[in-house]
Write an enzyme that holds these catalytic residues in place. Structure first.
Site, PDB file in Angstrom:
ATOM      1  N   LYS A 113      -6.383   6.555  -8.606  1.00 23.56           N
ATOM      2  CA  LYS A 113      -5.978   5.770  -7.426  1.00 23.56           C
ATOM      3  C   LYS A 113      -4.460   5.612  -7.422  1.00 23.56           C
ATOM      4  O   LYS A 113      -3.867   5.260  -8.443  1.00 23.56           O
ATOM      5  CB  LYS A 113      -6.659   4.397  -7.445  1.00 23.56           C
ATOM      6  CG  LYS A 113      -6.223   3.508  -6.279  1.00 23.56           C
ATOM      7  CD  LYS A 113      -7.176   2.346  -6.059  1.00 23.56           C
ATOM      8  CE  LYS A 113      -7.024   1.175  -6.977  1.00 23.56           C
ATOM      9  NZ  LYS A 113      -5.706   0.515  -6.939  1.00 23.56           N
ATOM     10  N   GLU A 115      -1.102   3.977  -5.178  1.00 21.71           N
ATOM     11  CA  GLU A 115      -0.660   3.053  -4.128  1.00 21.71           C
ATOM     12  C   GLU A 115       0.377   3.724  -3.235  1.00 21.71           C
ATOM     13  O   GLU A 115       1.310   4.360  -3.739  1.00 21.71           O
ATOM     14  CB  GLU A 115      -0.033   1.798  -4.753  1.00 21.71           C
ATOM     15  CG  GLU A 115      -1.038   0.902  -5.433  1.00 21.71           C
ATOM     16  CD  GLU A 115      -0.428  -0.412  -5.935  1.00 21.71           C
ATOM     17  OE1 GLU A 115       0.693  -0.751  -5.536  1.00 21.71           O
ATOM     18  OE2 GLU A 115      -1.106  -1.078  -6.728  1.00 21.71           O
ATOM     19  N   GLU A 182      -6.302  -3.144   0.733  1.00 21.08           N
ATOM     20  CA  GLU A 182      -6.207  -4.475   0.127  1.00 21.08           C
ATOM     21  C   GLU A 182      -5.495  -5.424   1.088  1.00 21.08           C
ATOM     22  O   GLU A 182      -4.401  -5.121   1.587  1.00 21.08           O
ATOM     23  CB  GLU A 182      -5.433  -4.383  -1.200  1.00 21.08           C
ATOM     24  CG  GLU A 182      -5.264  -5.732  -1.876  1.00 21.08           C
ATOM     25  CD  GLU A 182      -4.812  -5.658  -3.331  1.00 21.08           C
ATOM     26  OE1 GLU A 182      -4.695  -4.537  -3.876  1.00 21.08           O
ATOM     27  OE2 GLU A 182      -4.581  -6.721  -3.919  1.00 21.08           O
TER      28      GLU A 182
HETATM   29  O1  KIV Z   1      -5.623  -3.094 -10.042  1.00 21.25           O
HETATM   30  C1  KIV Z   1      -6.652  -3.416  -9.450  1.00 21.25           C
HETATM   31  O2  KIV Z   1      -7.566  -4.052  -9.995  1.00 21.25           O
HETATM   32  C2  KIV Z   1      -6.788  -3.036  -8.065  1.00 21.25           C
HETATM   33  C3  KIV Z   1      -7.808  -3.751  -7.238  1.00 21.25           C
HETATM   34  C4  KIV Z   1      -7.394  -5.146  -7.004  1.00 21.25           C
HETATM   35  C5  KIV Z   1      -8.077  -3.039  -5.983  1.00 21.25           C
HETATM   36  O3  KIV Z   1      -6.068  -2.188  -7.590  1.00 21.25           O
END
Ligand code: KIV
Length: 265
Positions: A113, A115, A182
């Site tokens: 993931k 950002e 988010e």
């Molecule tokens: O770091 C994390 O836990 C996240 C979630 C809040 C989506 O990115």
């Protein structure tokens, strides 16, 4: 239990079925999550705040994320495992490729993931072309806290909502397999989910999407300080951690969580 893959999630989206996502950082909790019916475990860089005690996610390193991802993999063999690319571990497409490969090879992650919106499109394309599944994280970007100044709802005005919709499309076109939004208004989340052919996960973004994610420690009510309004303590009414997580999974899949009091309009 058969292993959950991206194909499982795509098929669920097609059928209009919701799946449950939750963070974990170690093997013991990961095995509880798997037994409780969680479909996707996220090794979030929230580990910097809830495990390491920092005030932001910025200090988390790629080596620490790999370590925690490996721990989670040991405890959950069948749950889809997603790991965060920590701050600046994806500063260039080439660096992101090298670090994402480490998360997969050394940590056992199946999805990484990242950002960002437009700024990560080239990186997402490169990772996707090289066979690395990607989740694009839009809306509130905690890694940018020093620029933002505070954790607050994003996409409230017309221009920023439009920008987010465009960025979601760009990430999908670049090959993103999942999107995560988010802290955006519920109506904006719904618009993104309707336009997207990939599954969309939400946190603090209303219920009109394919999945919800929470930070495990918020769900258990053990995060120090004030719990975010969009979160809920599931342990309060449960007899065990596993029962609390199972109830969260049930409520997400049934569309009962988030309820009205957790939704930010
Ligand atoms: O770091 C994390 O836990 C996240 C979630 C809040 C989506 O990115």
């Amino acid at each position: 239990m058969s292993a959950i893959t991206l194909s499982t999630l795509r098929a669920m989206k097609k059928r209009g079925e919701k799946f449950a996502t939750l963070t974990a950082y170690d093997a013991s909790f990961a095995s509880i999550l798997e037994r409780a019916g969680i479909d996707v475990i996220l090794v979030g860089d929230s580990l910097g705040m809830v495990v390491q005690g920092y005030s932001t996610t910025v200090p988390v390193t790629i080596d620490e994320t790999i370590y925690h991802t490996r721990c989670v993999r040991q405890g959950s063999r069948n749950t889809l495992l997603m790991a965060d690319m920590p701050f600046m571990s994806d500063a260039t497409p080439e660096l992101a490729l090298a670090n994402a490969a480490r998360l997969m090879k050394e940590g056992g992650a199946q999805v990484v993931k990242l950002e960002g919106g437009r700024v990560i499109v080239d990186t997402v394309r490169l990772l996707s072309e090289r066979g690395i599944p990607v989740c694009g994280h839009l809306g509130l970007l905690p890694q940018s806290i020093n620029k933002l100044g505070s954790y607050r709802i994003q996409g409230r005005d017309e221009a920023s909502a439009q920008r987010l919709l465009e960025e979601a499309k760009l990430l999908e076109q670049a090959g993103a397999d999942l999107l995560l939004l988010e802290c955006v208004p519920a109506a904006l989340m719904k618009a993104v989910c309707v336009q997207s052919t990939v599954p969309v996960i939400g946190i603090g973004a209303g219920g009109d999407c394919d999945s919800q994610v929470l930070v495990l420690y918020d769900l258990l009510g053990i995060t120090p300080g004030k719990r975010p309004r969009f979160s809920k303590n599931f342990l309060e009414d449960a007899s065990s951690v596993e029962a609390a997580v199972a109830e969260y999974a049930r409520q997400v899949k049934a569309g009962e969580f988030p309820a009205a009091e957790q939704i930010i309009a």
